[in-house]
Each structure stands twice: as C-alpha cells, then as structure tokens.
Design a protein around this motif. Structure first.
Motif, PDB file in Angstrom:
ATOM      1  N   PRO A 127     -29.241  25.488  26.195  1.00 19.82           N
ATOM      2  CA  PRO A 127     -29.538  25.437  27.633  1.00 19.82           C
ATOM      3  C   PRO A 127     -28.312  25.848  28.467  1.00 19.82           C
ATOM      4  O   PRO A 127     -27.186  25.455  28.158  1.00 19.82           O
ATOM      5  CB  PRO A 127     -29.893  23.964  27.872  1.00 19.82           C
ATOM      6  N   ILE A 128     -28.548  26.645  29.503  1.00 20.78           N
ATOM      7  CA  ILE A 128     -27.509  26.999  30.468  1.00 20.78           C
ATOM      8  C   ILE A 128     -27.984  26.537  31.839  1.00 20.78           C
ATOM      9  O   ILE A 128     -28.975  27.051  32.361  1.00 20.78           O
ATOM     10  CB  ILE A 128     -27.237  28.516  30.499  1.00 20.78           C
ATOM     11  N   ARG A 129     -27.294  25.583  32.401  1.00 24.62           N
ATOM     12  CA  ARG A 129     -27.673  25.068  33.723  1.00 24.62           C
ATOM     13  C   ARG A 129     -26.759  25.671  34.767  1.00 24.62           C
ATOM     14  O   ARG A 129     -25.539  25.493  34.723  1.00 24.62           O
ATOM     15  CB  ARG A 129     -27.577  23.544  33.743  1.00 24.62           C
ATOM     16  N   GLN A 130     -27.351  26.405  35.690  1.00 26.31           N
ATOM     17  CA  GLN A 130     -26.590  27.077  36.743  1.00 26.31           C
ATOM     18  C   GLN A 130     -26.507  26.207  38.000  1.00 26.31           C
ATOM     19  O   GLN A 130     -27.277  25.258  38.168  1.00 26.31           O
ATOM     20  CB  GLN A 130     -27.236  28.416  37.099  1.00 26.31           C
ATOM     21  N   SER A 131     -25.592  26.550  38.856  1.00 26.25           N
ATOM     22  CA  SER A 131     -25.428  25.932  40.175  1.00 26.25           C
ATOM     23  C   SER A 131     -25.096  24.454  40.118  1.00 26.25           C
ATOM     24  O   SER A 131     -25.365  23.701  41.059  1.00 26.25           O
ATOM     25  CB  SER A 131     -26.697  26.142  41.035  1.00 26.25           C
ATOM     26  N   THR A 132     -24.514  24.017  39.027  1.00 28.23           N
ATOM     27  CA  THR A 132     -23.995  22.646  38.950  1.00 28.23           C
ATOM     28  C   THR A 132     -22.803  22.640  38.017  1.00 28.23           C
ATOM     29  O   THR A 132     -22.722  23.440  37.089  1.00 28.23           O
ATOM     30  CB  THR A 132     -25.063  21.650  38.476  1.00 28.23           C
ATOM     31  N   MET A 133     -21.870  21.747  38.299  1.00 27.75           N
ATOM     32  CA  MET A 133     -20.672  21.642  37.477  1.00 27.75           C
ATOM     33  C   MET A 133     -20.330  20.181  37.241  1.00 27.75           C
ATOM     34  O   MET A 133     -20.917  19.288  37.852  1.00 27.75           O
ATOM     35  CB  MET A 133     -19.494  22.347  38.156  1.00 27.75           C
ATOM     36  N   VAL A 134     -19.383  19.966  36.351  1.00 24.70           N
ATOM     37  CA  VAL A 134     -18.897  18.607  36.098  1.00 24.70           C
ATOM     38  C   VAL A 134     -18.093  18.162  37.322  1.00 24.70           C
ATOM     39  O   VAL A 134     -17.128  18.812  37.717  1.00 24.70           O
ATOM     40  CB  VAL A 134     -18.023  18.559  34.833  1.00 24.70           C
ATOM     41  N   GLU A 135     -18.516  17.055  37.906  1.00 23.83           N
ATOM     42  CA  GLU A 135     -17.828  16.542  39.101  1.00 23.83           C
ATOM     43  C   GLU A 135     -16.738  15.556  38.718  1.00 23.83           C
ATOM     44  O   GLU A 135     -15.658  15.543  39.298  1.00 23.83           O
ATOM     45  CB  GLU A 135     -18.844  15.889  40.036  1.00 23.83           C
ATOM     46  N   ARG A 136     -17.023  14.705  37.731  1.00 28.55           N
ATOM     47  CA  ARG A 136     -16.021  13.766  37.223  1.00 28.55           C
ATOM     48  C   ARG A 136     -16.419  13.343  35.822  1.00 28.55           C
ATOM     49  O   ARG A 136     -17.568  13.496  35.404  1.00 28.55           O
ATOM     50  CB  ARG A 136     -15.871  12.545  38.137  1.00 28.55           C
ATOM     51  N   PHE A 137     -15.442  12.822  35.080  1.00 23.16           N
ATOM     52  CA  PHE A 137     -15.715  12.377  33.707  1.00 23.16           C
ATOM     53  C   PHE A 137     -14.727  11.286  33.326  1.00 23.16           C
ATOM     54  O   PHE A 137     -13.646  11.162  33.919  1.00 23.16           O
ATOM     55  CB  PHE A 137     -15.646  13.544  32.721  1.00 23.16           C
ATOM     56  N   ALA A 138     -15.122  10.485  32.341  1.00 18.73           N
ATOM     57  CA  ALA A 138     -14.265   9.412  31.829  1.00 18.73           C
ATOM     58  C   ALA A 138     -14.430   9.350  30.324  1.00 18.73           C
ATOM     59  O   ALA A 138     -15.555   9.220  29.824  1.00 18.73           O
ATOM     60  CB  ALA A 138     -14.627   8.073  32.477  1.00 18.73           C
ATOM     61  N   SER A 139     -13.340   9.448  29.620  1.00 24.58           N
ATOM     62  CA  SER A 139     -13.387   9.445  28.150  1.00 24.58           C
ATOM     63  C   SER A 139     -13.314   8.020  27.613  1.00 24.58           C
ATOM     64  O   SER A 139     -12.475   7.220  28.053  1.00 24.58           O
ATOM     65  CB  SER A 139     -12.221  10.262  27.586  1.00 24.58           C
ATOM     66  N   GLY A 140     -14.217   7.708  26.684  1.00 18.12           N
ATOM     67  CA  GLY A 140     -14.214   6.409  26.023  1.00 18.12           C
ATOM     68  C   GLY A 140     -13.947   6.543  24.545  1.00 18.12           C
ATOM     69  O   GLY A 140     -13.623   7.636  24.055  1.00 18.12           O
ATOM     70  N   ASP A 141     -14.099   5.463  23.823  1.00 20.68           N
ATOM     71  CA  ASP A 141     -13.821   5.479  22.383  1.00 20.68           C
ATOM     72  C   ASP A 141     -14.808   6.347  21.619  1.00 20.68           C
ATOM     73  O   ASP A 141     -14.435   6.999  20.639  1.00 20.68           O
ATOM     74  CB  ASP A 141     -13.863   4.048  21.818  1.00 20.68           C
TER      75      ASP A 141
END
Length: 404
Positions: A127-141
């Motif tokens: 899948p390729i989703r256009q017109s949206t991007m990663v706004e924020r992220f948080a890495s966990g274990d």
C-alpha cells in the motif's frame, strides 16, 4: 502490527519497499508519502543510474520497464576553463563499460524510475498512502507508535525515514547532522539540440562550479548547472532570453541550436551528513541520511546503496528470527553504510572546493592532475568502475545483481 513503515514515496522509499517484499513476502510493508497522488508525474528531472544500481533494479524486476526511457552514458568528457573562454581544452575522457559489456551508467527520467517502482509496489500488494506523513512517533521496547497527519494511529516494528535532506523525522529522532552550506545552487533543466550527443556526458569545471550536460533520449540533454546562489535565483526567475544567452555561453554550439524544453528550477547545494543512521526502531535512508554535492553524480546511487544494505540487514535478521527493529540489528546497517557515506561526502566536498574557483596555481595543479589520470589507463579504469559502483568489496548482494 505493521512490520516496516516507510515514510517517503520517492525512489529510495519505494525501492526499499519492493526489495523487502520481494525477498520476504510475508512482511507487512507500507509506504506513506506527504505529496499529492500525481505529484511524481510532474518531476521533470533525470538521474544518473550507475551499473550497480541497474543490477539492483533488474533483480527487483523493474529495469525492463525503465530501460526504454534510459539513455546509456558511453563517454564522459571533463574540461576546466572560464565561461568566456573560446576554447575549452579536454583534460580527461572516460570511455568504456563498467563491466560485462554494459555502460557504466544510464540517464533515467525520474518519472520513469518512480513510475516503474510504484507499479511494482502495486503488483506486490504494497500500500502507498499519499497526502499524509508521519507527524510524530515514539519508540518502545517492542514497537514504534506512529501518529499520521490524517489522524490515524499505527504501530510498526520499524520506521524508516526516506523523507529527504531536510528530514523532519531525523530531527524528531534527535539525530544530529554535520552540515555546511556551499552558497551555491544547482540549476536543473532540459534542453533540446540539433545534433546528437552520441551518449556523451560532459562536465565543465567553471569558476562558479561544475556545469554538467547529461544525455537523454531524442536529442535532449539534462543540465545540472552550479552557480552562486544569488546568480542562480536571478537566472531562474529572470528573462528567458537572458537565461538562454548564459546557457549558450556554457553549453557552446557543438550540438547546434539549443532550446530549453523543460522548466528550470534551482536547488540549494550543501553537505549534510547524519551523525547516526539508526536509533531504536528507526533508520534513515537516502537523502535523509546524506545530502552531497552533485559534482560526482552519485547522490541517487548512494541512496540505492542504503536500500540494498538496509533491505539485506532486515531480511537476514527476519530469517534468523531476530527483532528487525532492535538497535543490535540496525547497527549492522549503520556500520555498513556510514563510513562509505562519509567518505563520499568528504570527497565531493574536496572536489567542489578544488574546482569551484579560479585561483591560478590551484587551476594549474588540478589540470596537471587531470592530464596525468588521462594518460594512465589502469587509473582511468579504476575511476570508471567507481562511477559504475562495482569497485567495492563486501557490497550488498542486490548491487551485485544477486537476490537477497
């Protein structure tokens, strides 16, 4: 949970997605891209695809779709002069193949490259989703929690940032960069000429920076014209007649009358090298990891090297039952790519400083050096193989034309 979320739908992000899915069909790989659906179709630029990258694209099953639009570079000519010089002596000429009787590089329109990779993604169910991007992220274990700009929340084992040299995700991950602004801009456009180029690329070293003409299909050439940033802005936004006059001063008349057939744009030039390529459940690839001067024409090929190394790292870790997002796994990718990237960044930086000036003693010394290389066939062959990207031992398998 998604296995790999790739942020960025350019050639790096798409080729990484295809590489992973080809080698490990069970992985859930997805791409998100902030550009509108058809934005890639309006990209008028072309890129130099080295032989090693061609091998990789062949393994991925997309080179046959690209090849009809690709123009082989059969010869490279290098001159050193001023723009007003009536004669430009040739100091260095590269001819020959990069191995296996194949050209050391091809010029490929970006639309053909991205279009073929998008088609492959469709065939593989990516899948390729256009017109949206990663706004924020948080890495966990065990996962990275990701918020998209359209409000969707997803979890992935690994997030890969392919969002360009001004990567917001790199900044969000807290990764610092080595950065330098050259005060130059690269003017990019396409010209049509009367006479054939015969597969010849030329790089004219001028005081303001290199002026490169790169062969395309149908008696056209792609230009990468380095100028002082202020002058570049004036040329791009100014009168068409003035632009063509300045263009002819640099291009010359050996290919007959010139006609600008593409839009003209100026891109700021600088050196940007990420200090780290990875963080827990996070990796950089392509321009997000490195932005270099186009003097060597290796920007795209560095990105493909990242793709080949990261894909092999992820797939082999998955086959061993390891956590593909763990820092222990991702460190292999960083070790594989960081030194090579820094070496190329330093090399292009030195070349730009050496050739983008008109200091007489420096000019004499560099011309002597170019002349010596031209007279030493083994050294010339070495540089041809470097340009083809096939000279390094221990490269990822995709670059050698082998599946992962």
């Amino acid at each position: 949970m998604i296995d790999v979320l790739i942020a960025g739908g350019g050639y790096v992000g798409l080729s990484l997605a295809v590489s992973l899915k080809k080698a490990a069909p069970h992985l859930d790989v997805r791409v998100v891209d902030g550009a509108p659906e058809d934005a890639w179709k309006r990209d008028e630029r072309a890129s130099a695809v080295a032989l090693a990258a061609e091998r990789m694209l062949d393994v991925l099953g997309v080179w046959n779709a690209i090849k009809p639009e690709a123009e082989p570079i059969l010869r490279m000519v290098i001159t050193d002069s001023k723009a007003a010089d009536p004669v430009r002596p040739v100091f260095l000429t590269f001819e020959g193949d990069g191995g296996e009787g194949r050209p050391f590089a091809h010029m490929v329109p970006n639309t053909a490259l991205v279009g073929a990779l998008r088609e492959a993604c469709g065939e593989l169910g990516i899948p390729i989703r256009q017109s949206t991007m990663v706004e924020r992220f948080a890495s966990g274990d065990h996962a990275v929690s990701i918020s998209l700009a359209d409000g969707e929340e997803v979890e992935a084992r690994l997030l890969v940032a392919c969002d360009g040299v001004r990567s917001k995700l790199r900044e969000a991950a807290g990764i610092k960069v080595v950065e330098f602004d050259y005060g130059q801009s690269g003017i990019v456009t396409t010209v049509e000429h009367e006479r054939p180029h015969n597969g010849t690329a030329e790089e004219h070293f001028l005081p303001a920076g290199p002026f490169a003409t790169l062969p395309l299909k149908n008696n056209r050439s792609s230009l990468v014209w380095t100028e002082n940033a202020v002058d570049a802005e004036r040329l791009v936004k100014g009168d068409d007649f003035l632009f063509e006059v300045e263009l002819e001063r640099r291009f010359g008349h050996k290919l007959g009358h010139l006609k600008v057939v593409g839009g003209r744009r100026a891109f700021p030039l600088g050196l940007t090298l990420a200090r780290e390529f990875v963080a827990p459940r996070f990796a950089l690839a392509g321009d997000a990891a490195h932005g270099i001067h186009p003097i060597s024409g290796q920007g795209l090929n560095l990105g493909f090297k990242d793709v080949a190394a990261l894909a092999e790292t992820i797939v082999e870790a998955d086959r061993l039952g390891l956590d593909i997002g763990s820092l222990a796994v991702l460190e292999r990718y960083q070790t594989w790519r960081r030194f090579d990237t820094f070496r190329m960044g330093v090399t292009t930086d030195l070349l730009n400083r050496l050739f983008s000036n008109d200091i007489t003693p420096v000019r004499i010394a560099r011309d002597i050096g170019l002349g010596l290389v031209d007279r030493l066939p083994p050294l010339k062959n070495f540089f041809i193989r470097q340009a083809a990207g096939v000279a390094s031992r221990g490269d990822p398998r995709l670059l050698a034309g082998e599946p992962i």
